[in-house]
Design an enzyme around this catalytic site. Structure first.
Site, short mmCIF file in Angstrom:
data_model
loop_
_atom_site.label_atom_id
_atom_site.label_comp_id
_atom_site.label_asym_id
_atom_site.label_seq_id
_atom_site.Cartn_x
_atom_site.Cartn_y
_atom_site.Cartn_z
N GLU A 175 -8.71 13.75 24.25
CA GLU A 175 -9.69 14.42 23.40
C GLU A 175 -11.09 14.48 24.02
O GLU A 175 -11.82 15.44 23.79
CB GLU A 175 -9.79 13.70 22.04
CG GLU A 175 -8.57 13.86 21.16
CD GLU A 175 -8.48 15.25 20.56
OE1 GLU A 175 -9.43 16.05 20.70
OE2 GLU A 175 -7.43 15.58 19.97
N SER A 209 15.08 -25.75 -23.11
CA SER A 209 15.18 -27.20 -22.84
C SER A 209 14.37 -27.65 -21.64
O SER A 209 14.46 -28.83 -21.25
CB SER A 209 16.66 -27.57 -22.62
OG SER A 209 17.41 -27.33 -23.79
#
Length: 668
Positions: free
Chosen positions: A71, A331
């Site tokens: 680029e 329980s």
């Protein structure tokens, strides 16, 4: 001439300096990370964009080199505009009568991205040049590169290199293959038209052009480029990580504006536990849900928290965090009751306790199977999860003391209404899975552990003491003896299961020498699940969770030095058999009791006499009616006696040991 040039330069400089730049600090996604910095969840910004903060040092160096070579190879030397590139682009356009290559620098591309505009013709190019020159004056090259890596578009909702790497390859951009890097270099030039999931041919050509140039420039060898060209393109965008989503939502809401939040969660363990929860509910119908927490009870750090089997599963109400839901624990509170009883000197694991019919001021609990075991060791009573023995202990401790212990241990129980009652120990209270794991972590840590924490950096804090180290070890020693699911090794995990009233909740919570895991299963809407039991449904998931947590379980700790480890016969006399504190004023547990007619009964006159029913006591029995013997030497526990006649009468039964019971009745 010098003055004209000088004046023009000053005007140009002023023009550049007066450039109004758009905001360079764009909003980035809030990221929730695990204990090692790995991404658990990223929240979108704006209109659903995924834009993750990034620094060049976090990106594959080869990708950066390929990006700049492709680029803007003079990025580090130009001032924002590359005259050579512009002249080359203009010459190619004149020669070919069309645009062949662009002359935009990376800085000019950043200017366009920040402005969120199009290149356009000359006006657009000039605007980008001015902004690029201004950016170079105000920012460093590293800052400009960071802006590009943060804002470059990569198709769909992915913006920036980190979002792109996750979207297309499911990973961070720190290590990219040449094929991956080349595709990510090519995509921002035309992010929608080169999407590999929609336009694979265009994406392949664009990637291959990047690879060809990198080969010519010596960045890639011929073999590397050829291998990269043969690599298949991704055929779809990968989903962003969504691990511990319920916890991520919670901490994000608690820390608004924080861009990065690091949790104690381990990403690998969390993924394993989420998969396990999804597997566990698969055969249980489309409404069955599950939740799971795994924690280190030595440090308090939560390693995995699964709020539901599927965050987006509407059928199971997956959006509801069931680790925070208030449910009946069944329980699973019983171990704490026994531990408190050990501490208070009410019982020892080898103490005998009577499991038989009992009435507590109108409250007459029953065992789950409706049967009674008679005299039984406390150890066995807990292992068999009997109800009557634990209610007897709760009555002696006082429900208020049990509630205080729950709160001291870091839990926030909720009562359905009124003061706590004896049903508290059987699940008559509301509590969350997170709080249950907090309590069990305290048991596992010797009666007092750290408070659970989920966010890194939070200072460790101790929870209150539940019970003594000796009592905690005794509870663990009992629970390690429970039967285990098929294929599991007995004695490695101390655990307890629970099933709430109406089969609405199935629980299994346990620990080894280092970690505590809690599992809840049921429906998020609270409706019953016929036939579910904690032992059948949740316990196998608990043991599987430990297996996925680590390859080898850590041994449970040895008993503290002061622990009393003896048989029932060797216990001190008061501990050999459980008796209430006021037992000296009460009839012995096996004393005779007239259960029919009951005290205060009103009966019709029957010439055939009365039928008496007895419980307890030792034969032979003597019956007195209004002080006079009416039957002697009786050995049965149900037998007729002559009617004492109309009016008020008293009946007394005396057994062979001289113990008695009396009822008053009226006969009309």
């Amino acid at each position: 001439m010098f003055v004209i040039v000088f004046t023009a330069c000053r005007i140009f400089d002023t023009w550049i300096d007066n450039t109004n730049l758009p905001l360079t600090l764009a909003e980035t996604s809030t990221e929730v990370l695990d204990r090692n910095g790995k991404l658990l969840r990223a929240y979108p910004v704006g209109t659903g964009l995924r834009r993750l903060a990034v620094q060049p040092a976090e990106v594959d160096p080869r990708f950066l080199e390929m990006l700049l070579r492709y680029e803007d190879k003079r990025f580090h030397s130009h001032a924002g505009v590359d005259p050579i590139a512009l002249l080359r682009a203009a010459g190619q356009a004149l020669w070919n009568t069309r645009a062949v290559s662009g002359g935009s620098t990376l800085t000019m591309q950043v200017a366009r991205l920040l402005e969120d505009g199009t290149t356009g013709r000359w006006a657009g190019k000039l605007r980008q040049m001015r902004m690029a020159l201004a950016l170079e004056r105000r920012l460093s090259k590293d800052q400009i590169l960071t802006l590009y890596l943060t804002h470059a578009p990569y198709g769909g909702a992915a913006e920036g290199i980190r979002a792109a790497a996750y979207s297309w390859f499911g990973k961070e951009p720190g290590r990219l293959t040449p094929a991956e890097a080349a595709l990510l270099v090519a995509l921002p030039q035309s992010p929608e038209r080169r999407r590999p999931d929609r336009f694979p041919e265009a994406a392949s050509k664009a990637r291959d052009r990047v690879l060809a140039r990198m080969q010519r420039q010596g960045i890639l060898t011929e073999e590397q480029a050829r291998t990269a060209r043969q690599t298949p393109l991704p055929h779809r965008m990968a989903a962003f990580p969504r691990l511990a989503p319920h916890l991520a939502d919670r901490v994000k809401a608690a820390q608004p504006g924080q861009r990065q939040i690091r949790l104690t969660i381990d990403r690998q363990i969390q993924a394993q536990m989420q998969h396990l929860a999804a597997e566990a509910v698969r055969a249980g119908g489309e409404r069955l849900s599950a939740a799971l927490i795994a924690a280190d009870h030595q440090t308090g750090e939560v390693l995995a928290l699964v709020g539901s089997p599927g965050y987006a599963d509407a059928q199971r109400r997956g959006f509801v965090d069931m680790t925070q839901a208030i449910r009946s624990p069944g329980s699973t509170l019983k171990p704490l009751v026994y531990g408190l009883a050990f501490d208070q000197g009410l019982a020892h694991p080898e103490t005998l306790i009577h499991d038989g019919p009992a009435d507590f001021a109108g409250y007459a609990p029953q065992n789950f199977d409706g049967a009674f075991r008679g005299d039984i060791r406390v150890r066995e009573a807990l292992q068999q999860s009997l109800n009557i023995p634990v209610v007897k202990l709760t009555q002696e401790l006082g429900p208020a003391r049990l509630m205080a212990s729950l709160r001291a241990g870091g839990a926030a129980p909720e009562l359905p209404g009124g003061a706590p009652g004896l049903a508290l120990s059987l699940g008559g209270v509301g509590i969350s899975l997170q709080d249950m794991v907090q309590l069990y972590a305290g048991l596992a840590a010797g009666g007092q552990g750290p408070r659970l924490r989920m966010v890194q950096g939070a200072a460790p804090q101790p929870a209150g003491r539940l019970i003594s180290p000796e009592a905690a070890w005794q509870v663990g020693d009992i629970l390690r003896g429970l039967p285990v699911p098929a294929g599991a090794r007995r004695g490695t995990i101390a655990y307890k299961t629970g099933t709430s009233y109406g089969h609405r909740d199935a629980w299994a919570i346990g620990w080894d020498g280092r970690h505590t895991v809690g599992v809840w299963m049921g429906r998020a809407d609270g409706t019953p699940v016929p036939g579910i039991f904690g032992g059948d449904l949740a316990a196998p998931v608990l043991f599987e969770a430990f297996g996925r947590l680590k390859p080898v379980l850590e041994p449970l700790p040895p008993p503290p030095p002061a622990t009393l480890i003896v048989s029932s016969a060797e216990l001190p006399q008061p501990l050999q058999r459980f008796r209430p504190r006021d037992a000296v004023f009460s009839a012995p547990a096996d004393a005779p009791e007239l259960i029919f007619p009951p005290d205060g009964a009103r009966l019709a006159l029957d010439s055939g006499g009365l039928t008496l029913k007895l419980r307890g006591g030792t034969a032979p029995f003597l019956v007195l009616a209004n002080g006079r013997p009416v039957l002697a030497g009786q050995r049965q526990r149900e037998f007729p006696v002559p009617s004492p006649g109309p009016g008020f009468s008293s009946l007394v039964i005396i057994d062979g040991a001289g113990r008695s019971d009396r009822v008053d009745l009226r006969i009309d």
